[in-house]
Design an enzyme around this catalytic site. Structure first.
Site: not given
Length: 256
Positions: A166, A153
């Site tokens: 995250y 990501s």
């Protein structure tokens, strides 16, 4: 729903015949990747937790002339990931690429102490990738070739409030991928793909209502289609065997 229409941009010969297993294949980036690679002649092996979605996707691929197999797969369970790799070998005789794409993003401020959400991100985003390595690396060694593709990501490059855990898991995916690349030698390729805002169902898993609303609004404003990430994955897979595309970052032009 996406259809297996003619692909004017692809190089079908580069991926035709490859056997590609994909986790998180039932929607979003995983689904788009399966459709694109099948359109280019790959044989795809689909893994995700929703069997009905997997079956539907496999039927669509096969009705359009592609080849697909599927298996309900929870990447938190090592045996599930091993079974997905074994299915590829049993059905198609080998495994050329493992796309470890499954991921969750139940982000929230650390002060809320949503420890179960933290554990879910560690179990899916990190351990799911590790289980893929454990399942596929011996296969790739035995074959003398193979390719890992890991979905990270843009959060692996930039940490913001509410996304600390995250972001940490995606930093870990990049670190694992780079370490694997350095150990892989000249027969196993490793690619990390880091998407920015993408039109997927990622906000569904956000348990904090305020954060979910904020992310949903942002995604609706700028998010790109998951086919953009699928094309990046196909690009990496389609390179000659002596070329290893190690890292790709793909984000909407409007994303800061």
């Amino acid at each position: 729903m996406a259809q297996l229409v003619a692909d004017p941009e692809g190089n079908p010969e580069a991926v035709a015949g490859k056997v590609v297993a994909i986790t998180g294949a039932s929607s979003g980036i995983g689904e788009a990747t399966a459709l694109l690679l099948a359109r280019r002649g790959a044989r795809v092996v689909l893994g995700a937790r929703r069997p009905e979605r997997l079956k539907e996707l496999a039927v669509r691929i096969e009705e359009a002339g592609g080849e697909a197999a599927y298996l309900p797969t929870d990447v938190r369970v090592r045996d599930d990931v091993t079974a997905l790799v074994q299915l590829a070998r049993e059905r198609f005789g080998r495994l050329d690429v493992l796309v470890s794409n499954a991921g969750v993003m139940p982000v929230s401020p650390l002060d809320e102490l949503r420890v179960e959400d933290w554990e879910a991100m560690v179990d899916v985003n990190i351990k799911g990738v590790l289980y893929g390595i454990a399942a596929a690396l011996p296969v790739f060694r035995a074959q003398g070739a193979g390719h890992f593709v890991h979905t990270a990501s843009t959060a692996a490059f930039r940490t913001v409030p509410t996304q600390a855990v995250y972001s940490a898991t995606k930093h870990a995916v990049r670190a694992l991928s780079e370490g694997l690349r350095q150990e892989a030698g000249d027969s196993v390729r490793v690619t990390t793909v880091s998407p920015g805002f993408t039109r997927t169902n990622f906000t569904d898993g956000v348990t904090d209502p305020a954060v979910r609303a904020q992310l949903t609004e942002r995604a609706e404003a700028i998010a790109m289609d998951p086919s953009a990430i699928a094309r990046a994955i196909a690009f990496a897979i389609s390179q000659p065997s002596e070329v290893d595309v190690n890292e790709l970052v793909v984000r909407p032009t409007a994303q800061s």
